[in-house]
Enzyme design. Sequence first.
Site, mmCIF file in Angstrom:
data_model
loop_
_atom_site.group_PDB
_atom_site.id
_atom_site.type_symbol
_atom_site.label_atom_id
_atom_site.label_comp_id
_atom_site.label_asym_id
_atom_site.label_seq_id
_atom_site.Cartn_x
_atom_site.Cartn_y
_atom_site.Cartn_z
ATOM 1 N N ASN A 1 -3.264 2.573 -10.052
ATOM 2 C CA ASN A 1 -3.685 1.827 -8.854
ATOM 3 C C ASN A 1 -3.637 0.345 -9.208
ATOM 4 O O ASN A 1 -3.298 -0.033 -10.339
ATOM 5 C CB ASN A 1 -5.082 2.278 -8.404
ATOM 6 C CG ASN A 1 -5.429 1.732 -7.025
ATOM 7 O OD1 ASN A 1 -4.628 1.825 -6.092
ATOM 8 N ND2 ASN A 1 -6.591 1.132 -6.871
ATOM 9 N N GLY B 1 0.872 -1.174 0.000
ATOM 10 C CA GLY B 1 0.000 0.000 0.000
ATOM 11 C C GLY B 1 0.910 1.226 0.000
ATOM 12 O O GLY B 1 1.842 1.309 0.817
ATOM 13 N N ASP C 1 -1.585 4.557 -6.189
ATOM 14 C CA ASP C 1 -0.145 4.430 -5.922
ATOM 15 C C ASP C 1 0.620 5.620 -6.464
ATOM 16 O O ASP C 1 1.678 5.973 -5.957
ATOM 17 C CB ASP C 1 0.396 3.135 -6.533
ATOM 18 C CG ASP C 1 -0.129 1.963 -5.743
ATOM 19 O OD1 ASP C 1 -1.266 1.543 -6.010
ATOM 20 O OD2 ASP C 1 0.569 1.527 -4.816
HETATM 21 O O1 MRU Z 1 0.623 -4.101 -4.485
HETATM 22 P P1 MRU Z 1 0.012 -3.333 -3.360
HETATM 23 O O2 MRU Z 1 -0.798 -4.186 -2.428
HETATM 24 O O3 MRU Z 1 1.047 -2.495 -2.620
HETATM 25 O O4 MRU Z 1 -0.992 -2.308 -4.053
HETATM 26 C C1 MRU Z 1 -1.716 -1.416 -3.271
HETATM 27 C C2 MRU Z 1 -2.710 -0.605 -4.014
HETATM 28 O O5 MRU Z 1 -2.828 -0.693 -5.198
HETATM 29 C C3 MRU Z 1 -3.511 0.394 -3.212
HETATM 30 O O6 MRU Z 1 -4.766 0.567 -3.766
HETATM 31 C C4 MRU Z 1 -2.769 1.741 -3.228
HETATM 32 O O7 MRU Z 1 -1.458 1.588 -2.757
HETATM 33 C C5 MRU Z 1 -3.454 2.775 -2.407
HETATM 34 S S1 MRU Z 1 -3.266 2.471 -0.689
HETATM 35 C C6 MRU Z 1 -3.919 3.758 0.185
#
Ligand code: MRU
Length: 365
Positions: free
Chosen positions: A245, A48, A235
């Site tokens: 995202n 995240g 992201d």
């Molecule tokens: O691969 P991840 O689990 O790190 O991906 C996370 C996401 O895509 C979330 O939607 C994004 O980081 C927003 S978190 C507030």
Amino acid sequence: MKRVRTVEWKRDRVVMLDQRLLPNREVYRLYKDPEDVIRAIKELVVRGAPAIGVAAAMGLALGARSLPEDRFAKDFERLCRAFAAARPTAVNLFWAIERMRRLVRENADRSVETIRTMLEREALAIHREDIEANRRLSEYGAALLPDRGSVLTHCNAGGLATGGIGTALGVILAARESGKKLSVFADETRPVLQGARLTAWELRKARVPVTVITDNMAGHFMQRGEISAVVVGTDRTAANGDVANKIGTYTVAVLAARHGIPFYVAAPTSSIDLACPTGAKIPIEERDPTEVSQFNGRPTVPSGVKVANPAFDVTPAELVTAIITENGVAKAPYKKSLARVVKPSNASPERTRIAATPRRGQRAQ
Ligand code: MRU
């Protein structure tokens, strides 16, 4: 609202909840070595965008403690580069590293011991600011949601993805707290199942009614009028409002537009990259193909067959109804509105306070 303890600084150590084991086991891991924090980011112990930024800042503060004084600046730069190579898409990682790096550069005339203390304070400030950004954007977002209905979210943009109560989930929680009767549809989010494992875990803890669906069911529920709004995290959001995202977000946005459903993005300004002109410039992480070709360690794809595994996609700004930040809600045209909301946060009060502490041989003003 109770905060999940996703990443914490405790007695000169970084403590993180191992998200790979959720929802079955709640295991907190203690990190003493920055290299292990880098590995934890790569392997999704912590994930995240905002949580990655906080973990990296704490990891750098941790690493700074054992760097030799005579090569401190050089070795710190090397450590910054190692953290930056952990994951490519979430801009919060680079944003947090840059804050730590700038602090070292701007205080080169101070003692290494002082710089170490300042780095620790900066990492804690990044964490505190994220908690506050979550809280504020959640309140802005809550006002946009209907009084009743179901909100669809994709991946996990909750407390597990941030230092605070979350972004997309923060908006939903704040709306419910204000009396809105909302339930949630959580996309399972193949291949790592952040929706099924993490979003459902968090919402269940918060006693929010949640229904997990596989990613390919979203259109069906929209067509039946069962989804009133979509809220997701990001992201990295480019200067023109294109939103990177979790993979599958773009599909949800297209479906939402087809059904006239508002599509909101909850984005702390630390996730907005004004230096990135459009989504086409956002690096998309390609992860290990076994995340797709295996399930619970067993192959689900015939051996020798090619597998693709991009971890993120880009939703064009034209499909985004609004971008909710801690400094207000941005709407199209995003180039103007994002520039307006991002600016105030550059002058963080924490940074100003640290910068104002006297240097050696200098008297306080
Ligand atoms: O691969 P991840 O689990 O790190 O991906 C996370 C996401 O895509 C979330 O939607 C994004 O980081 C927003 S978190 C507030």
